[in-house]
Write an enzyme that holds these catalytic residues in place. Structure first.
Site, mmCIF file in Angstrom:
data_model
loop_
_atom_site.group_PDB
_atom_site.id
_atom_site.type_symbol
_atom_site.label_atom_id
_atom_site.label_comp_id
_atom_site.label_asym_id
_atom_site.label_seq_id
_atom_site.Cartn_x
_atom_site.Cartn_y
_atom_site.Cartn_z
ATOM 1 N N GLU A 166 42.132 30.897 40.920
ATOM 2 C CA GLU A 166 43.124 30.802 41.995
ATOM 3 C C GLU A 166 43.220 29.423 42.643
ATOM 4 O OE1 GLU A 166 42.429 34.047 44.726
ATOM 5 O OE2 GLU A 166 43.054 35.513 43.238
ATOM 6 N N GLU A 350 43.061 40.046 38.113
ATOM 7 C CA GLU A 350 42.619 40.741 39.335
ATOM 8 C C GLU A 350 43.765 41.563 39.885
ATOM 9 O OE1 GLU A 350 40.929 38.433 42.583
ATOM 10 O OE2 GLU A 350 39.762 37.244 41.170
HETATM 11 C C1 FCB Z 1 41.148 37.186 45.397
HETATM 12 C C2 FCB Z 1 39.805 36.564 45.065
HETATM 13 C C3 FCB Z 1 38.663 37.524 45.049
HETATM 14 C C4 FCB Z 1 38.792 38.543 46.157
HETATM 15 C C5 FCB Z 1 40.150 39.194 46.118
HETATM 16 C C6 FCB Z 1 40.343 40.288 47.125
HETATM 17 O O1 FCB Z 1 41.986 36.228 45.951
HETATM 18 O O2 FCB Z 1 39.853 35.930 43.817
HETATM 19 O O3 FCB Z 1 37.477 36.804 45.127
HETATM 20 O O4 FCB Z 1 38.560 37.924 47.366
HETATM 21 O O5 FCB Z 1 41.137 38.212 46.310
#
Ligand code: FCB
Length: 434
Positions: A166, A350
């Site tokens: 990210e 994610e």
């Molecule tokens: C993302 C992150 C992860 C966690 C989730 C909820 O942005 O990569 O570490 O904090 O959000």
């Protein structure tokens, strides 16, 4: 769940994701201090001033965690490697750190889990932070050295590797908004870090390519930018938010240029000669990862550029007040494929939600059902989606929200460190093993 494994193509990877500082227990194994340890000591930065010193003690309890992954039928585990564990001062090697990841990877493989590594998930060694961290151009070289060191040890057993988790969070959230370490609030620091993180990304990818590694990618977080009202100004605000958040990094890595609307604000602050770095930044990738959670509603206000104001929306929200908008996931998967990655495999690296509903997390089951369905829609529209990692395997240190926000499919008692599967874990287990 309202789907099961057979609804997805053969070979589709179902996984769960975590990150080192959020679960391992940073006090163990000779790891050096990180900028998150420092940031947590500042007033109001982290809920209850908590940090990752103990976290889930995954450092000692990983066999139990991988047994849970295996029992649920997951194919792959997305984890990250802590720079400060491997190199406590960011430069010199801690053999215990390398030994730890070596054992960790072997244990994944013994449990039938394909290791999907991310080199950097946010815990910069303090010694490098003291030297300017992501605002210092040398960070790309330091990161390349870290990459060679850790992958020199575990690179022979990786299913896939991403460089930086990210880039928007590493830069804008941490250097402009100040919500994450190092907590700066400066457009100049943000602009420099945005460029340097791309340079570090490209450097890490070529370093691994030169080592003979393959299946290398980038992981980008994306937030759907929705105009707060019907005015043309709100539409422009949403467009600019989309530029800073979503298009800047994708465009840098995959097109070798930064979007004009973002350059308008940050160009005066970019380091000299930034245009010459694109040959490094665009090191070819084998796949692209999308992290997706929510949407934002935007309009302009009268603060300095980018003059963006977030307005509360009216969709149902998670425990962190994030709006639930599965359509945004389908949108980003399609746009990434059509406009940026052009045929490369894409992974949802994610997706998940914060919930206060405890063990019976029906809300998380509904959230995952809706987002898996959106991913299916995108696949039906031609997106080469190759896998999906749920965030997260277990409740963990949720950065500025400390241990209060729970994203896990497995519940963590942070006193006893007892792990207890929630309803979402059991539901996924049925979907993946029947
Ligand atoms: C993302 C992150 C992860 C966690 C989730 C909820 O942005 O990569 O570490 O904090 O959000």
């Amino acid at each position: 769940m309202n789907f099961n494994r057979t609804d997805f193509p053969k070979g589709f990877l179902f996984g769960a994701a975590t990150s080192s500082y959020q679960i391992e227990g940073h006090q163990f194994g000779g790891a050096g201090p990180t900028h998150w340890d420092t940031f947590a000591t500042g007033p109001g930065n982290v809920v209850r001033q908590e940090n990752g010193a103990l976290a889930c003690d995954h450092y000692h309890r990983y066999p139990e965690d991988f047994a849970l992954m295996k029992q649920a039928g997951f194919d792959s585990y997305r984890f990250s490697t802590s720079w400060a564990r491997v190199m406590p001062d960011g430069i010199n090697v801690n053999p215990e750190g390398l030994d730890f990841y070596d054992k960790l990877v072997d244990s994944m493989l013994e449990n039938g889990l394909k290791p999907a590594a991310t080199l950097y998930h946010w815990e910069l060694p303090s010694a490098l932070s003291d030297r300017g961290g992501w605002t210092n151009r040398d960070v790309a070289k330091w990161f390349g050295d870290f990459t060679a060191t850790i992958m020199g040890r575990i690179g022979d057993r990786m299913e896939s590797v991403a460089a930086v988790n990210e880039p928007w969070c590493v830069t804008w959230l941490s250097h402009y908004i100040g919500h994450h370490a190092p907590g700066l609030r400066s457009l100049r620091a943000a602009a420099r870090s945005m460029h340097h993180v791309m340079l570090a990304h490209g450097t890490a990818i070529s370093t691994m390519r030169d080592m003979g590694m393959s299946n290398l990618g980038g992981v980008f977080n994306m937030e759907y930018a929705n105009p707060a009202d019907n005015s043309p100004e709100a539409a422009r605000a949403a467009q600019l938010y989309d530029g800073i958040y979503n298009r800047f990094f994708l465009s840098g890595a995959l097109r070798g240029e930064y979007p004009a609307d973002v350059l308008e604000g940050i160009e005066p602050h970019l380091p000299d000669g930034w245009q010459d770095d694109f040959p490094v930044i665009t090191a070819p990738l084998d796949w692209v990862g999308v992290n997706y959670y929510t949407r934002k509603n935007l309009r302009f206000d009268d603060t300095p550029w980018p003059s963006l104001e977030e307005v509360e929306g009216d969709l149902p929200k998670t425990a962190l007040d994030w709006e639930i908008y599965p359509e945004g996931l389908a949108f980003f998967l399609k746009r990434t494929h059509e406009e940026y990655s052009k045929g490369l495999p894409i992974y949802v690296t994610e997706n998940g939600m914060a919930s206060d509903s405890g063990f019976d997390d029906q809300d998380r089951i509904a959230y995952l059902n809706a987002h898996f369905a959106a991913a299916k829609d995108a696949m039906d529209a031609g997106v080469p989606l190759a896998g999906y990692y749920v965030w997260s395997l277990m409740d963990n240190f949720e950065w500025a929200h400390g241990y209060k926000s729970r994203f896990g499919m497995v519940h963590m008692d942070f006193e006893s460190l007892k792990r207890t599967p929630k309803a979402s874990y059991e539901a996924l287990k049925i979907a993946l093993t029947r």
